[in-house]
Write a protein that holds these residues in place. Sequence first.
Motif, short mmCIF file in Angstrom:
data_model
loop_
_atom_site.label_atom_id
_atom_site.label_comp_id
_atom_site.label_asym_id
_atom_site.label_seq_id
_atom_site.Cartn_x
_atom_site.Cartn_y
_atom_site.Cartn_z
N PRO A 72 -21.20 76.48 -4.06
CA PRO A 72 -21.33 75.02 -3.97
C PRO A 72 -21.09 74.50 -2.55
CG PRO A 72 -20.05 75.61 -5.90
CD PRO A 72 -20.21 76.87 -5.09
N LEU A 73 -20.08 75.06 -1.88
CA LEU A 73 -19.79 74.64 -0.51
C LEU A 73 -20.94 74.99 0.41
CD1 LEU A 73 -18.00 73.64 1.80
CD2 LEU A 73 -16.94 75.92 1.87
N LYS A 74 -21.45 76.20 0.29
CA LYS A 74 -22.53 76.63 1.17
C LYS A 74 -23.79 75.79 0.96
CE LYS A 74 -20.09 79.71 3.16
NZ LYS A 74 -19.67 79.50 4.56
N THR A 75 -24.02 75.41 -0.29
CA THR A 75 -25.19 74.57 -0.58
C THR A 75 -25.04 73.19 0.06
OG1 THR A 75 -25.53 75.69 -2.70
CG2 THR A 75 -26.56 73.53 -2.43
N LEU A 76 -23.87 72.59 -0.08
CA LEU A 76 -23.63 71.27 0.50
C LEU A 76 -23.64 71.32 2.02
CD1 LEU A 76 -23.11 68.32 -0.01
CD2 LEU A 76 -20.67 68.81 -0.26
N GLN A 77 -23.02 72.34 2.60
CA GLN A 77 -23.07 72.49 4.05
C GLN A 77 -24.51 72.53 4.53
OE1 GLN A 77 -20.61 76.03 4.39
NE2 GLN A 77 -19.06 74.90 5.53
N GLY A 78 -25.34 73.28 3.82
CA GLY A 78 -26.75 73.38 4.21
C GLY A 78 -27.44 72.04 4.21
N ALA A 108 -44.52 96.14 14.24
CA ALA A 108 -44.52 97.51 13.72
C ALA A 108 -44.72 97.54 12.20
CB ALA A 108 -43.21 98.20 14.08
N GLY A 109 -44.87 96.37 11.59
CA GLY A 109 -45.10 96.31 10.16
C GLY A 109 -43.85 96.47 9.32
N ILE A 110 -42.67 96.19 9.91
CA ILE A 110 -41.41 96.30 9.18
C ILE A 110 -40.93 94.88 8.84
CG2 ILE A 110 -39.04 97.16 9.21
CD1 ILE A 110 -39.89 99.08 11.46
N PRO A 111 -40.95 94.50 7.56
CA PRO A 111 -40.50 93.16 7.20
C PRO A 111 -38.99 93.02 7.40
CG PRO A 111 -40.99 94.43 5.23
CD PRO A 111 -41.44 95.25 6.40
N VAL A 112 -38.60 91.84 7.87
CA VAL A 112 -37.18 91.55 8.12
C VAL A 112 -36.71 90.48 7.15
CG1 VAL A 112 -35.50 90.70 9.79
CG2 VAL A 112 -37.39 92.16 10.55
N HIS A 113 -35.57 90.74 6.51
CA HIS A 113 -34.95 89.79 5.60
C HIS A 113 -33.55 89.46 6.10
CE1 HIS A 113 -38.04 90.45 2.40
NE2 HIS A 113 -38.12 91.62 3.02
N ILE A 114 -33.07 88.28 5.76
CA ILE A 114 -31.74 87.83 6.16
C ILE A 114 -30.83 87.86 4.94
CG2 ILE A 114 -30.40 85.94 7.14
CD1 ILE A 114 -32.39 87.18 9.10
N TYR A 115 -29.58 88.31 5.15
CA TYR A 115 -28.56 88.26 4.09
C TYR A 115 -27.30 87.68 4.71
CZ TYR A 115 -25.32 89.87 0.40
OH TYR A 115 -24.36 89.94 -0.58
N SER A 116 -26.97 86.46 4.32
CA SER A 116 -25.83 85.77 4.90
C SER A 116 -25.08 85.02 3.81
CB SER A 116 -26.30 84.78 5.97
OG SER A 116 -25.24 83.97 6.43
N SER A 117 -23.81 84.76 4.06
CA SER A 117 -23.02 83.96 3.11
C SER A 117 -23.44 82.49 3.15
CB SER A 117 -21.53 84.09 3.39
OG SER A 117 -21.23 83.73 4.72
N GLY A 118 -24.09 82.07 4.23
CA GLY A 118 -24.64 80.72 4.28
C GLY A 118 -25.83 80.61 3.32
N SER A 119 -26.08 79.43 2.79
CA SER A 119 -27.15 79.26 1.81
C SER A 119 -28.51 79.60 2.43
CB SER A 119 -27.18 77.83 1.29
OG SER A 119 -27.60 76.93 2.31
N ILE A 120 -29.46 79.93 1.55
CA ILE A 120 -30.81 80.23 2.03
C ILE A 120 -31.38 79.04 2.78
CG2 ILE A 120 -33.19 80.61 1.24
CD1 ILE A 120 -32.01 82.45 -0.94
N ALA A 121 -31.13 77.83 2.29
CA ALA A 121 -31.62 76.63 2.98
C ALA A 121 -31.04 76.55 4.39
CB ALA A 121 -31.27 75.38 2.19
N ALA A 122 -29.75 76.84 4.53
CA ALA A 122 -29.10 76.78 5.84
C ALA A 122 -29.65 77.85 6.77
CB ALA A 122 -27.59 76.94 5.69
N PHE A 143 -31.59 86.07 1.62
CA PHE A 143 -30.65 86.28 0.52
C PHE A 143 -29.32 85.65 0.90
CE2 PHE A 143 -33.71 89.73 0.28
CZ PHE A 143 -34.03 89.76 -1.07
N ASP A 144 -28.60 85.14 -0.12
CA ASP A 144 -27.30 84.52 0.14
C ASP A 144 -26.30 84.96 -0.92
OD1 ASP A 144 -28.03 83.04 -2.08
OD2 ASP A 144 -28.31 81.16 -1.01
#
Length: 209
Positions: A72-78, A108-122, A143-144
């Motif tokens: 909830p905090l991460k969503t509101l911060q975002g 090089a055809g390598i997809p990059v994804h993000i994984y953070s404790s911050g919300s996906i929107a942020a 990903f969050d």
Amino acid sequence: MDVPQAILLDIEGTTSSIAFVADVLFPYARAHLRDFVAAHGEAVAPILAEVPGDDPVATLLEWIDADRKATPLKTLQGMIWAQGYAEGVLEGHVYPDTPVALRRWRGAGIPVHIYSSGSIAAQKQLFGNSIAGDLRPLIAGYFDTTSGPKRESASYTAIAAALGLPPSALLFVSDVQAEVDAAHAAGLGAVLIARDGGGDVQSLDAVLP
């Protein structure tokens, strides 16, 4: 190091400076939280409903001070940061090697994804409004904490499943040893980045020679 089928990146200390998050984003959200909630009552009501206590705003402020990774905090911060980015008050920090590495891996055809404790929107706001321009076209997904805590191996298993890849096909990069250990435990390749030295690499561009 074998070439991975996908790369998973942390944000703080990996793509962006810890100082930007700790000294700019968090204080900005804290300073504007109460007024934002008052001005957007209907929009934030479902978020506040997930926060315990008689005064959810006070609880959220305590969570900010304690650096709680609560969804909830991460969503509101975002939401608060989105307003700051839209007003031009905030601009997302990224290290100079971040866009270089992202473009090289994409090429090089390598997809990059993000994984953070911050919300996906942020996450999207930071990369969409970065000092290097809009980097979102270089990022395949996000990903969050809805995928689980970053220090638990089950979270990485879940992300690999979501991507339809065996864990061994993923490479995770973080500046936190406990996160690297959790990724290893799930079967991912994992690299510790330490920009002040002492890790496996000191820059993202050195992750895959």
